[in-house]
Design a protein around this motif. Structure first.
Motif, PDB file in Angstrom:
ATOM      1  N   SER A   9       0.755  -0.773   0.425  1.00  0.00           N
ATOM      2  CA  SER A   9       0.011  -0.037  -0.161  1.00  0.00           C
ATOM      3  C   SER A   9       0.633   1.186   0.228  1.00  0.00           C
ATOM      4  N   ASN A  10       2.110   1.393   0.700  1.00  0.00           N
ATOM      5  CA  ASN A  10       2.666   2.403   0.666  1.00  0.00           C
ATOM      6  C   ASN A  10       4.214   2.412  -0.696  1.00  0.00           C
ATOM      7  N   GLU A  11       3.970   1.663  -1.122  1.00  0.00           N
ATOM      8  CA  GLU A  11       4.647   1.802  -2.235  1.00  0.00           C
ATOM      9  C   GLU A  11       4.470   2.364  -3.412  1.00  0.00           C
ATOM     10  N   SER A  12       5.202   2.949  -4.675  1.00  0.00           N
ATOM     11  CA  SER A  12       4.837   3.755  -5.718  1.00  0.00           C
ATOM     12  C   SER A  12       4.284   2.455  -6.630  1.00  0.00           C
ATOM     13  N   ALA A  13       4.138   2.912  -7.687  1.00  0.00           N
ATOM     14  CA  ALA A  13       4.164   1.575  -8.882  1.00  0.00           C
ATOM     15  C   ALA A  13       5.550   1.755  -9.957  1.00  0.00           C
ATOM     16  N   LYS A  14       6.387   2.771  -9.780  1.00  0.00           N
ATOM     17  CA  LYS A  14       7.626   2.943  -9.732  1.00  0.00           C
ATOM     18  C   LYS A  14       8.850   1.899  -9.085  1.00  0.00           C
ATOM     19  N   ALA A  15       8.682   1.987  -8.089  1.00  0.00           N
ATOM     20  CA  ALA A  15       9.448   0.890  -6.688  1.00  0.00           C
ATOM     21  C   ALA A  15       8.902  -0.390  -6.707  1.00  0.00           C
ATOM     22  N   TYR A  16       7.459  -0.320  -7.207  1.00  0.00           N
ATOM     23  CA  TYR A  16       7.323  -2.320  -7.458  1.00  0.00           C
ATOM     24  C   TYR A  16       7.631  -2.908  -8.499  1.00  0.00           C
ATOM     25  N   GLU A  17       7.273  -1.829  -9.629  1.00  0.00           N
ATOM     26  CA  GLU A  17       8.071  -1.886 -10.702  1.00  0.00           C
ATOM     27  C   GLU A  17       9.268  -3.035 -10.964  1.00  0.00           C
ATOM     28  N   ARG A  18      10.409  -2.229 -10.779  1.00  0.00           N
ATOM     29  CA  ARG A  18      12.139  -1.888 -10.184  1.00  0.00           C
ATOM     30  C   ARG A  18      11.954  -3.220  -8.873  1.00  0.00           C
ATOM     31  N   PHE A  19      11.005  -3.833  -7.807  1.00  0.00           N
ATOM     32  CA  PHE A  19      11.320  -4.816  -6.951  1.00  0.00           C
ATOM     33  C   PHE A  19      10.798  -6.418  -8.090  1.00  0.00           C
ATOM     34  N   CYS A  20       9.517  -6.035  -8.723  1.00  0.00           N
ATOM     35  CA  CYS A  20       9.679  -6.785  -9.673  1.00  0.00           C
ATOM     36  C   CYS A  20      10.624  -7.479 -10.729  1.00  0.00           C
ATOM     37  N   LEU A  21      10.817  -6.854 -11.146  1.00  0.00           N
ATOM     38  CA  LEU A  21      12.524  -7.135 -11.733  1.00  0.00           C
ATOM     39  C   LEU A  21      13.271  -7.890 -11.143  1.00  0.00           C
ATOM     40  N   TYR A  22      13.705  -6.835  -9.925  1.00  0.00           N
ATOM     41  CA  TYR A  22      14.444  -8.079  -8.559  1.00  0.00           C
ATOM     42  C   TYR A  22      14.033  -9.131  -7.940  1.00  0.00           C
ATOM     43  N   ARG A  23      12.850  -8.736  -8.327  1.00  0.00           N
ATOM     44  CA  ARG A  23      12.098 -10.643  -7.545  1.00  0.00           C
ATOM     45  C   ARG A  23      11.981 -11.865  -9.216  1.00  0.00           C
ATOM     46  N   ASP A  24      12.363 -10.915 -10.142  1.00  0.00           N
ATOM     47  CA  ASP A  24      12.113 -12.149 -11.181  1.00  0.00           C
ATOM     48  C   ASP A  24      13.010 -12.384 -11.466  1.00  0.00           C
ATOM     49  N   MET A  25      14.942 -11.952 -11.016  1.00  0.00           N
ATOM     50  CA  MET A  25      15.711 -12.380 -11.162  1.00  0.00           C
ATOM     51  C   MET A  25      16.253 -13.967 -10.887  1.00  0.00           C
ATOM     52  N   GLY A  26      15.250 -14.136  -9.859  1.00  0.00           N
ATOM     53  CA  GLY A  26      15.380 -15.927  -9.018  1.00  0.00           C
ATOM     54  C   GLY A  26      16.504 -15.450  -8.869  1.00  0.00           C
ATOM     55  N   ALA A  27      16.814 -17.134  -8.513  1.00  0.00           N
ATOM     56  CA  ALA A  27      18.323 -17.331  -7.224  1.00  0.00           C
ATOM     57  C   ALA A  27      19.488 -16.588  -7.656  1.00  0.00           C
ATOM     58  N   GLY A  28      19.599 -16.185  -8.391  1.00  0.00           N
ATOM     59  CA  GLY A  28      21.086 -15.293  -8.721  1.00  0.00           C
ATOM     60  C   GLY A  28      21.245 -14.125  -8.807  1.00  0.00           C
ATOM     61  N   ARG A  29      19.795 -13.191  -8.164  1.00  0.00           N
ATOM     62  CA  ARG A  29      19.603 -11.664  -8.071  1.00  0.00           C
ATOM     63  C   ARG A  29      20.231 -11.171  -7.119  1.00  0.00           C
ATOM     64  N   SER A  30      20.295  -9.818  -7.966  1.00  0.00           N
ATOM     65  CA  SER A  30      21.333  -9.222  -6.692  1.00  0.00           C
ATOM     66  C   SER A  30      21.316  -7.960  -6.683  1.00  0.00           C
ATOM     67  N   LEU A  31      21.460  -6.658  -6.093  1.00  0.00           N
ATOM     68  CA  LEU A  31      20.993  -5.137  -6.189  1.00  0.00           C
ATOM     69  C   LEU A  31      21.857  -4.491  -6.596  1.00  0.00           C
ATOM     70  N   ARG A  32      23.433  -4.923  -6.961  1.00  0.00           N
ATOM     71  CA  ARG A  32      24.142  -4.238  -7.700  1.00  0.00           C
ATOM     72  C   ARG A  32      23.682  -4.536  -9.246  1.00  0.00           C
ATOM     73  N   LYS A  33      23.346  -6.426  -9.900  1.00  0.00           N
ATOM     74  CA  LYS A  33      23.750  -6.220 -10.753  1.00  0.00           C
ATOM     75  C   LYS A  33      22.051  -5.670 -11.389  1.00  0.00           C
ATOM     76  N   LEU A  34      20.818  -5.032 -10.758  1.00  0.00           N
ATOM     77  CA  LEU A  34      20.052  -4.948 -11.077  1.00  0.00           C
ATOM     78  C   LEU A  34      19.520  -2.857 -11.356  1.00  0.00           C
ATOM     79  N   SER A  35      21.025  -2.480 -10.219  1.00  0.00           N
ATOM     80  CA  SER A  35      21.296  -1.240 -10.409  1.00  0.00           C
ATOM     81  C   SER A  35      22.454  -0.964 -11.780  1.00  0.00           C
ATOM     82  N   LYS A  36      22.774  -1.815 -12.008  1.00  0.00           N
ATOM     83  CA  LYS A  36      23.454  -1.467 -13.787  1.00  0.00           C
ATOM     84  C   LYS A  36      22.503  -1.731 -14.597  1.00  0.00           C
TER      85      LYS A  36
END
Length: 172
Positions: A9-36
């Motif tokens: 409820s307190n999450e913007s559409a943009k923040a949620y979109e980024r979370f989804c990208l992170y979530r869908d990276m699977g077991a090899g997910r990392s913030l560093r990779k997403l930031s790149k």
């Protein structure tokens, strides 16, 4: 009930979109990779991640996906077993018809003479294996039979073997 991996409820559409990208990276997910990938500053992404509890949410999501995968695998195994049991029963029915016909023909001495020693050996071996299997006996006792070379037997000796087998089974 809202799932932890759904938009909060307190999450913007943009923040949620980024979370989804992170979530869908699977077991090899990392913030560093997403930031790149997003060409964002790592510290900015880490701040958003912390604010919206990304780590806890992706753990919950991974557990959910794993359970769904296990459920699907169990369902597939059950379906496979049903298919294979159906095929096995149909195969047994077909084999039973053929065996009944073969046994009718085998009652005549001329048919028995047509069978090779190898053919009789295979029939004996398979019938013994089936009996052992159904009596929960190990197959290792068959090693002696398997090591014998029945090709050296004459037709008369094969007939004697067949009669002995029938006598052992109480058919004579």
């Amino acid at each position: 009930m809202i799932n932890p991996w759904d938009q909060q409820s307190n999450e913007s559409a943009k923040a949620y979109e980024r979370f989804c990208l992170y979530r869908d990276m699977g077991a090899g997910r990392s913030l560093r990779k997403l930031s790149k990938d997003l060409e964002l500053n790592l510290s900015t992404l880490a701040e958003v991640s912390s604010k919206h509890s990304w780590q806890e949410r992706v753990k919950a999501f991974d557990v959910y996906i794993d359970r769904a995968s296990q459920f699907n695998q169990i369902a597939q195994v059950r379906a496979m077993k049903r298919r294979q049991i159906t095929l096995a029963l149909r195969g047994q029915k077909l084999a039973e018809k053929g065996l009944k016909k073969l046994l009718k023909e085998a009652d005549s001495d001329s048919y028995v003479r047509k069978l090779s020693a190898e053919g009789l050996t295979k029939i004996l071996d398979i019938s013994c294996r089936l009996e052992r299997l159904n009596r929960d006996e190990p197959e290792r006792n068959l090693e002696v039979v398997q090591q014998q070379n029945f090709d050296r037997l004459s037709l008369e000796e094969c007939e004697l073997l067949r009669n002995l087998h029938a006598k052992a089974e109480g058919k004579v």
